[in-house]
Design a protein around this motif. Structure first.
Motif, PDB file in Angstrom:
ATOM      1  N   SER A   1       0.850  -1.191   0.000  1.00 28.56           N
ATOM      2  CA  SER A   1       0.000   0.000   0.000  1.00 28.56           C
ATOM      3  C   SER A   1       0.885   1.240   0.000  1.00 28.56           C
ATOM      4  CB  SER A   1      -0.918  -0.008   1.223  1.00 28.56           C
ATOM      5  OG  SER A   1      -0.174  -0.089   2.424  1.00 28.56           O
ATOM      6  N   ASN A   2       0.291   2.399  -0.184  1.00 23.05           N
ATOM      7  CA  ASN A   2       1.082   3.610  -0.322  1.00 23.05           C
ATOM      8  C   ASN A   2       1.599   4.127   1.027  1.00 23.05           C
ATOM      9  OD1 ASN A   2      -1.193   4.744   0.822  1.00 23.05           O
ATOM     10  ND2 ASN A   2      -1.582   6.193  -0.821  1.00 23.05           N
ATOM     11  N   ALA A   3       2.456   5.126   0.966  1.00 23.37           N
ATOM     12  CA  ALA A   3       3.089   5.655   2.177  1.00 23.37           C
ATOM     13  C   ALA A   3       2.060   6.233   3.140  1.00 23.37           C
ATOM     14  CB  ALA A   3       4.118   6.720   1.797  1.00 23.37           C
ATOM     15  N   ALA A   4       1.030   6.890   2.618  1.00 22.91           N
ATOM     16  CA  ALA A   4       0.019   7.498   3.489  1.00 22.91           C
ATOM     17  C   ALA A   4      -0.673   6.464   4.370  1.00 22.91           C
ATOM     18  CB  ALA A   4      -1.011   8.243   2.645  1.00 22.91           C
ATOM     19  N   SER A   5      -0.833   5.248   3.862  1.00 16.20           N
ATOM     20  CA  SER A   5      -1.514   4.199   4.623  1.00 16.20           C
ATOM     21  C   SER A   5      -0.673   3.689   5.794  1.00 16.20           C
ATOM     22  CB  SER A   5      -1.863   3.021   3.714  1.00 16.20           C
ATOM     23  OG  SER A   5      -0.686   2.317   3.324  1.00 16.20           O
ATOM     24  N   LEU A   6       0.625   3.984   5.763  1.00 15.75           N
ATOM     25  CA  LEU A   6       1.541   3.507   6.800  1.00 15.75           C
ATOM     26  C   LEU A   6       1.808   4.552   7.877  1.00 15.75           C
ATOM     27  CD1 LEU A   6       4.129   1.785   4.421  1.00 15.75           C
ATOM     28  CD2 LEU A   6       2.168   0.724   5.570  1.00 15.75           C
ATOM     29  N   ASP A   7       1.147   5.675   7.771  1.00 12.55           N
ATOM     30  CA  ASP A   7       1.346   6.774   8.719  1.00 12.55           C
ATOM     31  C   ASP A   7       0.644   6.446  10.042  1.00 12.55           C
ATOM     32  OD1 ASP A   7       1.094   9.184  10.221  1.00 12.55           O
ATOM     33  OD2 ASP A   7       1.347  10.366   8.392  1.00 12.55           O
ATOM     34  N   ARG A   8       1.423   6.134  11.057  1.00 13.24           N
ATOM     35  CA  ARG A   8       0.850   5.706  12.338  1.00 13.24           C
ATOM     36  C   ARG A   8       0.071   6.823  13.021  1.00 13.24           C
ATOM     37  NH1 ARG A   8       4.059   1.168  15.644  1.00 13.24           N
ATOM     38  NH2 ARG A   8       4.672  -0.187  13.920  1.00 13.24           N
ATOM     39  N   GLU A   9       0.540   8.036  12.867  1.00 11.37           N
ATOM     40  CA  GLU A   9      -0.150   9.165  13.493  1.00 11.37           C
ATOM     41  C   GLU A   9      -1.550   9.326  12.901  1.00 11.37           C
ATOM     42  OE1 GLU A   9       0.340  14.006  14.110  1.00 11.37           O
ATOM     43  OE2 GLU A   9       2.059  12.819  13.424  1.00 11.37           O
ATOM     44  N   SER A  10      -1.658   9.217  11.574  1.00 11.63           N
ATOM     45  CA  SER A  10      -2.961   9.309  10.923  1.00 11.63           C
ATOM     46  C   SER A  10      -3.863   8.145  11.330  1.00 11.63           C
ATOM     47  CB  SER A  10      -2.797   9.319   9.400  1.00 11.63           C
ATOM     48  OG  SER A  10      -2.167  10.496   8.959  1.00 11.63           O
ATOM     49  N   ALA A  11      -3.278   6.962  11.435  1.00  7.48           N
ATOM     50  CA  ALA A  11      -4.055   5.779  11.827  1.00  7.48           C
ATOM     51  C   ALA A  11      -4.643   5.949  13.222  1.00  7.48           C
ATOM     52  CB  ALA A  11      -3.181   4.534  11.758  1.00  7.48           C
ATOM     53  N   ALA A  12      -3.826   6.423  14.148  1.00  9.21           N
ATOM     54  CA  ALA A  12      -4.288   6.622  15.521  1.00  9.21           C
ATOM     55  C   ALA A  12      -5.357   7.709  15.582  1.00  9.21           C
ATOM     56  CB  ALA A  12      -3.109   6.974  16.421  1.00  9.21           C
ATOM     57  N   LYS A  13      -5.162   8.760  14.808  1.00 14.86           N
ATOM     58  CA  LYS A  13      -6.113   9.876  14.788  1.00 14.86           C
ATOM     59  C   LYS A  13      -7.446   9.425  14.185  1.00 14.86           C
ATOM     60  CE  LYS A  13      -6.099  14.842  13.714  1.00 14.86           C
ATOM     61  NZ  LYS A  13      -5.327  15.938  13.070  1.00 14.86           N
ATOM     62  N   LEU A  14      -7.387   8.616  13.125  1.00 11.83           N
ATOM     63  CA  LEU A  14      -8.606   8.098  12.500  1.00 11.83           C
ATOM     64  C   LEU A  14      -9.347   7.170  13.458  1.00 11.83           C
ATOM     65  CD1 LEU A  14     -10.410   7.824   9.975  1.00 11.83           C
ATOM     66  CD2 LEU A  14      -8.980   5.876   9.297  1.00 11.83           C
ATOM     67  N   TRP A  15      -8.604   6.332  14.176  1.00 11.62           N
ATOM     68  CA  TRP A  15      -9.202   5.418  15.157  1.00 11.62           C
ATOM     69  C   TRP A  15      -9.967   6.222  16.210  1.00 11.62           C
ATOM     70  CZ3 TRP A  15      -8.249  -0.075  15.633  1.00 11.62           C
ATOM     71  CH2 TRP A  15      -8.740  -0.652  16.809  1.00 11.62           C
ATOM     72  N   GLU A  16      -9.317   7.249  16.728  1.00 10.01           N
ATOM     73  CA  GLU A  16      -9.939   8.087  17.754  1.00 10.01           C
ATOM     74  C   GLU A  16     -11.200   8.754  17.209  1.00 10.01           C
ATOM     75  OE1 GLU A  16      -8.799  11.906  20.646  1.00 10.01           O
ATOM     76  OE2 GLU A  16      -7.313  11.089  19.248  1.00 10.01           O
ATOM     77  N   ALA A  17     -11.119   9.285  15.995  1.00  8.86           N
ATOM     78  CA  ALA A  17     -12.281   9.921  15.378  1.00  8.86           C
ATOM     79  C   ALA A  17     -13.398   8.911  15.134  1.00  8.86           C
ATOM     80  CB  ALA A  17     -11.871  10.581  14.062  1.00  8.86           C
ATOM     81  N   SER A  18     -13.030   7.697  14.748  1.00 11.76           N
ATOM     82  CA  SER A  18     -14.023   6.661  14.458  1.00 11.76           C
ATOM     83  C   SER A  18     -14.755   6.235  15.724  1.00 11.76           C
ATOM     84  CB  SER A  18     -13.341   5.454  13.804  1.00 11.76           C
ATOM     85  OG  SER A  18     -12.709   5.825  12.595  1.00 11.76           O
ATOM     86  N   GLU A  19     -14.041   6.109  16.821  1.00 11.38           N
ATOM     87  CA  GLU A  19     -14.686   5.776  18.095  1.00 11.38           C
ATOM     88  C   GLU A  19     -15.657   6.886  18.507  1.00 11.38           C
ATOM     89  OE1 GLU A  19     -11.901   2.731  20.623  1.00 11.38           O
ATOM     90  OE2 GLU A  19     -11.598   4.882  20.995  1.00 11.38           O
TER      91      GLU A  19
END
Length: 307
Positions: free
Chosen positions: A281-299
């Motif tokens: 997958s692309n570099a953006a998908s590997l961004d841990r900060e974005s992943a954590a932020k999306l998780w928080e927003a999703s909850e």
């Protein structure tokens, strides 16, 4: 891994396994259900329309008379429906070996879910995020369980815009931009979910797949019907049938050698067609900060908290 020409016959026997396929009444989901029951799994078709689900079940049973299929109503654009589905599942099942988060919508005009989410992110990501969280207790207690999310080549054009995540009022919305964001979200969620499993010592793997360019009903919004009718012959040559497009999902679901965070896609040129192999997958998908932020927003948006 085994031969690159991985096909349904490579799948192990699935007797005693319980598998949920969202959107299992048509397209890739329908092909997935067929493959799973051919290997003796108990499969739940989770879909919006019980009538269409029952029709799909009848068609599959024509080919596999002993198939164990349960049809259950699930509207991923409604948090209430997701809660209702999870409650009914808990009453009727004791294990969950594979949750195949297959359902999705693609490049639709701007609209909102029943909960006020932009509908592509709401259905493709937030709905599956909530469903996975509500079924977590079953994934925890089923040894070697898996969650498989379905992304797309469109993730490469995706961008998570946290300042305008839901395109409120349609501001800045385009069908392709919103679809790309939702498919990038699928990958970010998968990788963060795998980290969650590892951190909490849960014997479950999170994997992801994409079908290349497959001939399914998802393409209905790309162009007017009369245009699609004209270009149909060319379109057919550029795509692969759903029976091939589903193979990456199937491999992610059952390949005994697959690991958490593995991403499967077609092995052909530009990953548009072919047999399932590991892809990147692309570099953006590997961004841990974005992943954590999306998780928080999703909850926060769904109200489903992973404990």
């Amino acid at each position: 891994m085994a031969s690159q020409k991985w096909i349904v016959s490579n799948m192990p026997d699935l007797s005693g396994k319980t598998i949920i396929v969202t959107g299992g009444n048509s397209g890739l989901g329908f092909e997935a259900v067929k493959a799973f029951v051919s290997k003796n799994a108990d499969v739940i078709i989770a879909c919006r329309s019980l009538d269409r689900g029952e029709k799909a079940k009848k068609e599959i049973i024509r080919f596999f008379p002993n198939a164990q299929i349960t049809v259950m109503e699930l509207d991923l654009s409604s948090i209430q429906s997701i809660y209702s589905f999870a409650a009914k599942f808990k009453k009727n099942f004791v294990r969950l070996d594979v949750l195949l988060n297959n359902a999705g919508i693609m490049m639709v005009p701007y609209g909102m879910t029943l909960d006020g989410f932009e509908q592509q992110l709401g259905t493709n990501h937030l709905g599956h995020f909530a469903l996975t969280g509500l079924l977590l207790e079953f994934l925890r207690k089923t040894p070697g369980s898996r969650v498989v999310n379905v992304s797309s080549l469109a993730h490469k054009q995706g961008k998570i815009d946290f300042a305008n995540l839901l395109y409120v009022g349609g501001k800045g919305y385009t069908p392709l931009k919103a679809y790309g964001q939702s498919k990038l979200a699928n990958l970010l969620f998968t990788y963060e979910l795998q980290r969650y499993f590892e951190k909490n010592n849960i014997d479950c793997k999170a994997l992801v797949a994409h079908p290349g360019v497959s001939d399914t009903n998802l393409f209905v919004h790309i162009a007017p019907k009369w245009v699609m009718k004209l270009i149909r012959p060319v379109f057919k040559r550029l795509t692969q049938p759903a029976s091939m497009g589903v193979l990456p999902e199937l491999r992610a679901s059952v390949d005994p050698e697959a690991k958490g965070s593995d991403f499967f896609g077609p092995d052909g040129k530009y990953e548009t067609k072919g047999y399932p192999v590991l892809v990147r997958s692309n570099a953006a998908s590997l961004d841990r900060e974005s992943a954590a932020k999306l998780w928080e927003a999703s909850e926060k948006l769904t109200g489903v908290i992973y404990n």
